[in-house]
Design an enzyme around this catalytic site. Structure first.
Site, short mmCIF file in Angstrom:
data_model
loop_
_atom_site.label_atom_id
_atom_site.label_comp_id
_atom_site.label_asym_id
_atom_site.label_seq_id
_atom_site.Cartn_x
_atom_site.Cartn_y
_atom_site.Cartn_z
N LYS A 1 0.84 -1.21 0.00
CA LYS A 1 0.00 0.00 0.00
C LYS A 1 0.87 1.26 0.00
O LYS A 1 0.64 2.21 -0.75
CB LYS A 1 -0.89 -0.02 1.26
CG LYS A 1 -1.91 1.09 1.31
CD LYS A 1 -2.58 1.15 2.65
CE LYS A 1 -3.69 0.13 2.81
NZ LYS A 1 -4.36 0.24 4.13
N LEU B 1 -33.63 11.00 7.91
CA LEU B 1 -35.03 10.57 7.95
C LEU B 1 -35.44 10.04 6.58
O LEU B 1 -36.59 10.12 6.20
CB LEU B 1 -35.95 11.73 8.36
CG LEU B 1 -35.89 12.15 9.83
CD1 LEU B 1 -36.84 13.31 10.08
CD2 LEU B 1 -36.25 10.96 10.75
N GLY C 1 -26.35 0.45 6.15
CA GLY C 1 -25.24 -0.51 6.08
C GLY C 1 -23.94 0.23 6.31
O GLY C 1 -23.92 1.28 6.96
N CYS D 1 -19.71 1.41 9.62
CA CYS D 1 -19.79 2.16 10.88
C CYS D 1 -21.06 1.89 11.67
O CYS D 1 -20.99 1.46 12.82
CB CYS D 1 -19.66 3.65 10.59
SG CYS D 1 -18.19 4.04 9.66
N ARG E 1 -19.22 -3.18 2.59
CA ARG E 1 -19.34 -3.75 3.94
C ARG E 1 -20.75 -3.54 4.50
O ARG E 1 -21.26 -2.44 4.48
CB ARG E 1 -18.28 -3.13 4.86
CG ARG E 1 -16.90 -3.71 4.60
CD ARG E 1 -15.85 -3.05 5.44
NE ARG E 1 -15.60 -1.69 5.00
CZ ARG E 1 -14.74 -0.86 5.59
NH1 ARG E 1 -14.05 -1.28 6.64
NH2 ARG E 1 -14.55 0.35 5.14
#
Ligand code: UGA
Length: 428
Positions: free
Chosen positions: A41, A248, A255, A258, A325
């Site tokens: 990386k 809202l 999803g 976090c 994720r």
């Protein structure tokens, strides 16, 4: 002070948070030295290869600030460069739902003794982590500075924060002052507090936002029974200053890396202290059921899904990211296949990660390709390009022009005019 005279900043962990943090501090004039244990990386970042993550504005920011950004695999280089060390390593959930702090522990273990450096915790950690670390390293100068960045708008969130939270306990004041000074040019209200409260602000904020989403999703489900439109209901509610208009937006569930993790971490944290956080159980359960409710919307029109071809438009957990994720598409495609349907999908950027996580889903290179011959479409992610599609033409390509708009993103009248049967979430 000239921009280039600003004090250097160290970043530990060059994932999404670390890269955004480093690039943004460089943008406002700090020399930044960023370390990661992943040599591949670091080499890619040094050589100017495309960034490993999709985040709007970030490649330009990294490029523009190359002279102020140093990437290294050597912790010593960061320690020599900066007193402030922003800890940006990830804290994924374990099977038990607790946060995995092994990467944070490895960072702490790599720090020298003494008060020369300060560890500034940006990684999301359970409340109490700072106290635990300081019990085993009493000399460590420690600041909690949680991040509130949203994927897809992380650069502007960082450069124009709503608030900056800096938590420090006695003995760490110099570092808290230095962190506050680094954020000062960005504006945003400064919340100076103790470490445990700063840690709780992060978890409570994410859990509250997730609660808002599960709440409006339940309202949407009731709206379907009484013929109301949840978008109208949310608009009317949001104008009350005590409620506010944000988060809202009803849909097929939240999803990402976090909300699911932090809601679960807060629930576990409460449990570990002997408190049963009942509300969060419901927030989690509502979110799980919300992803699955799409199935009954399809069967209402199609009967059994065995042998049916269902197209997913969007796979990422939200637009402007390739992050898969905890994406609703994962549960949805598994449920559809469990019901006997064939699933085909198109996402403008998440094809790579999606291919690895959804090996049995056919990936198409365009919306038209995914919809051709389909018995139903589900809009999973509200990518802006989906609003611009030629829906009349697409209706003609499908075996059966039925769409479930999982994000209430499309105009129902326009879709019906184009020949679609349209189902939204909580839209009467
Ligand atoms: C979230 C928080 O919003 C950030 O403040 C926080 O810093 C970040 O987590 C983190 O802890 O690192 P993020 O996960 O990037 O950011 O994404 P959000 O934009 O908050 O969306 C989360 C999920 O909620 C998405 O699946 C989105 O589709 C869904 N959502 C959001 C709704 O279903 N309805 C809404 O009204 C808003």
């Amino acid at each position: 002070m000239e921009a280039s005279e600003k004090p250097p900043i160290g970043v530990i962990g060059v994932g999404w948070v670390g890269l955004v943090t480093g690039a943004c501090f460089a943008e406002v004039g700090h020399p930044v030295v960023a370390v990661d244990i992943d040599a591949g990386k670091i080499e890619a970042l040094r050589s100017g290869a495309p960034l490993p993550i999709h985040e709007p504005g970030l490649p330009e920011l990294v490029e523009r600030n190359r002279e102020r950004l140093t990437f290294t695999t050597e912790m010593d280089e960061v320690l020599a460069a900066s007193r402030l060390l922003f800890c940006c390593v990830d804290t994924p959930p374990t099977y038990s739902g607790d946060a995995d702090l092994s990467r944070v522990d490895a960072v702490v273990a790599a720090l020298p003794d003494g008060a020369e450096h300060a560890l500034v915790m940006k990684s999301t950690v359970p409340a109490g982590t700072g106290a635990t670390i300081r019990r085993s390293h009493p000399d460590l100068v420690y600041v909690s500075c949680p991040e509130f960045l949203k994927e897809g708008s992380a650069v502007s969130d960082f450069l124009e924060p709503d608030r900056v939270v800096v938590g420090a306990d006695p003995g760490s004041e110099w570092a808290a002052d230095a962190v506050a000074a680094a954020y000062e040019p960005l504006g945003g209200e400064l919340v100076r507090t103790d470490v445990a409260s700063a840690e709780m602000i992060k978890l409570a904020s994410n859990a509250f936002l997730a609660t808002k989403i599960s709440f409006i999703n339940e309202i949407a489900n009731v709206c379907e029974g009484v013929g109301a439109d949840v978008n109208e209901v949310a608009r009317g509610m949001g104008l009350d200053g005590r409620i506010g208009p944000h988060f809202l937006q009803a849909g097929i569930g939240y999803g990402g890396s976090c909300f699911p993790k932090d809601v679960s971490a807060l629930k576990m944290l409460a449990g570990n202290t002997g408190y049963h956080f009942q509300l969060l159980n419901s927030v989690i359960e509502v979110n799980e059921l919300q992803k699955r409710r799409v199935i009954s919307k399809l069967t209402k029109h199609l009967g059994s899904l065995v042998g049916k071809r269902v197209a997913l438009l969007g796979l990422a957990f939200k637009p402007n990211t390739d992050d898969m994720r905890e994406a609703s598409s994962l549960v949805l495609s598994a449920r559809l296949q469990g019901e006997g349907a064939t699933v085909v999908a198109y996402d403008p950027v998440a094809e790579g990660p999606a291919g690895a996580m959804l090996p049995s889903v056919e990936l198409s290179v365009s919306a038209a390709g995914a919809l051709t011959g389909a018995d139903a479409a589900i809009l999973v992610t509200e990518w802006p390009e989906f609003a611009e599609l030629d829906w009349e033409e697409l209706a003609g390509l499908m075996s059966n022009p039925l769409i479930v708009d999982g994000r209430n993103f499309l105009d129902p009248e326009r879709l019906r005019g184009a020949g679609f049967s349209y189902e939204g979430i909580g839209r009467g």
